[in-house]
Each structure stands twice: as structure tokens, then as C-alpha cells.
Write a protein that holds these residues in place. Structure first.
Motif, PDB file in Angstrom:
ATOM      1  N   SER A   1      -7.626  76.464  60.024  1.00 23.16           N
ATOM      2  CA  SER A   1      -7.891  77.332  58.881  1.00 23.16           C
ATOM      3  C   SER A   1      -9.263  77.964  59.018  1.00 23.16           C
ATOM      4  CB  SER A   1      -7.830  76.527  57.574  1.00 23.16           C
ATOM      5  OG  SER A   1      -8.110  77.374  56.468  1.00 23.16           O
ATOM      6  N   ASN A   2      -9.433  79.098  58.371  1.00 23.80           N
ATOM      7  CA  ASN A   2     -10.750  79.708  58.294  1.00 23.80           C
ATOM      8  C   ASN A   2     -11.419  79.350  56.962  1.00 23.80           C
ATOM      9  OD1 ASN A   2      -8.874  81.365  56.911  1.00 23.80           O
ATOM     10  ND2 ASN A   2     -10.178  83.150  57.109  1.00 23.80           N
TER      11      ASN A   2
ATOM     12  N   ASN B   1       3.534  86.199  61.774  1.00 25.65           N
ATOM     13  CA  ASN B   1       2.957  86.196  60.433  1.00 25.65           C
ATOM     14  C   ASN B   1       4.076  86.356  59.422  1.00 25.65           C
ATOM     15  OD1 ASN B   1       0.924  86.183  58.443  1.00 25.65           O
ATOM     16  ND2 ASN B   1       0.789  88.413  58.446  1.00 25.65           N
TER      17      ASN B   1
ATOM     18  N   THR C   1     -14.805  79.213  60.746  1.00 28.50           N
ATOM     19  CA  THR C   1     -15.084  80.285  59.791  1.00 28.50           C
ATOM     20  C   THR C   1     -15.915  81.378  60.451  1.00 28.50           C
ATOM     21  OG1 THR C   1     -17.045  79.159  58.964  1.00 28.50           O
ATOM     22  CG2 THR C   1     -14.983  78.730  57.806  1.00 28.50           C
TER      23      THR C   1
ATOM     24  N   PHE D   1      -3.477  82.832  56.418  1.00 27.08           N
ATOM     25  CA  PHE D   1      -4.708  83.122  57.153  1.00 27.08           C
ATOM     26  C   PHE D   1      -5.091  84.550  56.803  1.00 27.08           C
ATOM     27  CE2 PHE D   1      -7.344  84.047  60.872  1.00 27.08           C
ATOM     28  CZ  PHE D   1      -8.073  82.873  60.994  1.00 27.08           C
TER      29      PHE D   1
ATOM     30  N   LEU E   1       0.760  82.419  61.637  1.00 25.73           N
ATOM     31  CA  LEU E   1      -0.181  82.644  60.541  1.00 25.73           C
ATOM     32  C   LEU E   1       0.542  82.390  59.229  1.00 25.73           C
ATOM     33  CD1 LEU E   1      -1.839  85.941  61.842  1.00 25.73           C
ATOM     34  CD2 LEU E   1      -2.602  83.574  62.196  1.00 25.73           C
TER      35      LEU E   1
ATOM     36  N   ARG F   1      -7.439  86.789  57.307  1.00 27.37           N
ATOM     37  CA  ARG F   1      -8.445  87.505  58.073  1.00 27.37           C
ATOM     38  C   ARG F   1      -7.747  88.202  59.225  1.00 27.37           C
ATOM     39  NH1 ARG F   1     -11.622  87.106  62.401  1.00 27.37           N
ATOM     40  NH2 ARG F   1     -11.350  84.951  63.043  1.00 27.37           N
TER      41      ARG F   1
END
Length: 179
Positions: A22-23, A93, A44, A75, A72, A77
Motif C-alpha cells: 500500500s501507499n 485495476n 509512500t 491504490f 491494483l 496513485r
């Protein structure tokens, strides 16, 4: 992500979840993955000089895990073009709309504002452009009279949980590929 983990528990499922990255350090999926015994990591953007450096750190984790596909799920970003190209055809995604309609954020509000009769979700291959990659699988839901962002979102989310594991299985089996 939970739907993918649950699906991958079946002995005949063609993919294994090797890690969850994860970010966001407080992402709920990280706790779920840890409880399921799945390795986790956080990378991050603010911890790196730029997007390319952050994506290189993500890629290092993926390689250490032996990842062959990237899914994804929440997510939020956009990955660097170099990362996307290196993983071309191997990044999926889930997007809460019937792409190419309603790209980006607030898709349920967009659908309601546009007065569409149906909405849904799309699992697609990731390309450098936002929500532009070729679709793998879609699910449709009717937009009902009186629908709100919340009610429409609930029905679409149920379909996301249903089709993402199916789409991943299709890609893992080689039934669908990015050309």
C-alpha cells in the motif's frame, strides 16, 4: 483486495497472492493481509525524491515477493510510465464505471449527473493513461429511480468483488492477454 485473497484460497484458483503493498500505512487491507498471513509493505511517495524512485522501491518489493502480476485495488496513485511499461500486460485495476465512461474519481456522482440508465465496473489492464487500458471484464448494474451515490456505490461494489477475482483468474490462466 479482500475478494482476491478469498478467491485465491481455493485450491484450484490459478493465482496466489504473494503480498499486499500500500501507499498508505493505515490502509485496512494491510491489517487484513497480515491477519491472513500474507506479507505486507508500505511505500509512500513522500519518502522518495520523486515518483520514479518511489516506483522503483515498489518494484523492488514486488520482485522480492516473486510477483508476476500486479492487481491494483484502492491504490489511488498513478504509477510512473516507466513502471507501467516494465509491467506491461501484467498490471490490472478495478474501476467503478463502465469504461471508457466516467474515468477518474467520483464515478457514481458522474453517472447520476449524466442520467445514465446503467452503471457498473471494469477490470482493465493498466496503461500510462488514467483508466485508459483495455478492459478485461465488466459488470453492469441498473441505475434505479431514487438512487444516491451511496446506493449505487453499494451495488457496484458488490459487482467489483465478483468480477475482479474472475478477471485475475482469466489473466493468470492466459485466457486474456494485453496485446
Amino acid at each position: 483486495m479482500r475478494a482476491l485473497v478469498e478467491a485465491a484460497r481455493a485450491p484450484d484458483y490459478p493465482a496466489e497472492i504473494v503480498g499486499v503493498l500500500s501507499n498508505k500505512a493505515d490502509a485496512e487491507g494491510l491489517a487484513f493481509a497480515r491477519a491472513a498471513g500474507i506479507p505486507t509493505a508500505v511505500r509512500t511517495l513522500r519518502d522518495y525524491a520523486d515518483k520514479e524512485a518511489a516506483d522503483a522501491a515498489i518494484e523492488a518489493v514486488l520482485r522480492a515477493w516473486g510477483a508476476q502480476l500486479v492487481c491494483l485495488a484502492g491504490f489511488m496513485r498513478i504509477l510512473s510510465p516507466g513502471f507501467v511499461e516494465r509491467w506491461r500486460g501484467r498490471i490490472l485495476n478495478i474501476h467503478p464505471s463502465l469504461l471508457p465512461l466516467h474515468r477518474g474519481l467520483h464515478t457514481h456522482a458522474q453517472a447520476l449527473a449524466d442520467g445514465v440508465a446503467e452503471h457498473g465496473c471494469t477490470v482493465h489492464f493498466v496503461t500510462p493513461g488514467m483508466d485508459e487500458g483495455p478492459p478485461i471484464l465488466q459488470a453492469r448494474v441498473p441505475v434505479l429511480p431514487g438512487d444516491t451515490v451511496e446506493t449505487l456505490s453499494e451495488r457496484v461494489l458488490a459487482e467489483e468483488h465478483r468480477i475482479y477475482p474472475r478477471a485475475l483468474a482469466m489473466v493468470a490462466r492466459g485466457e486474456v492477454a494485453f496485446n
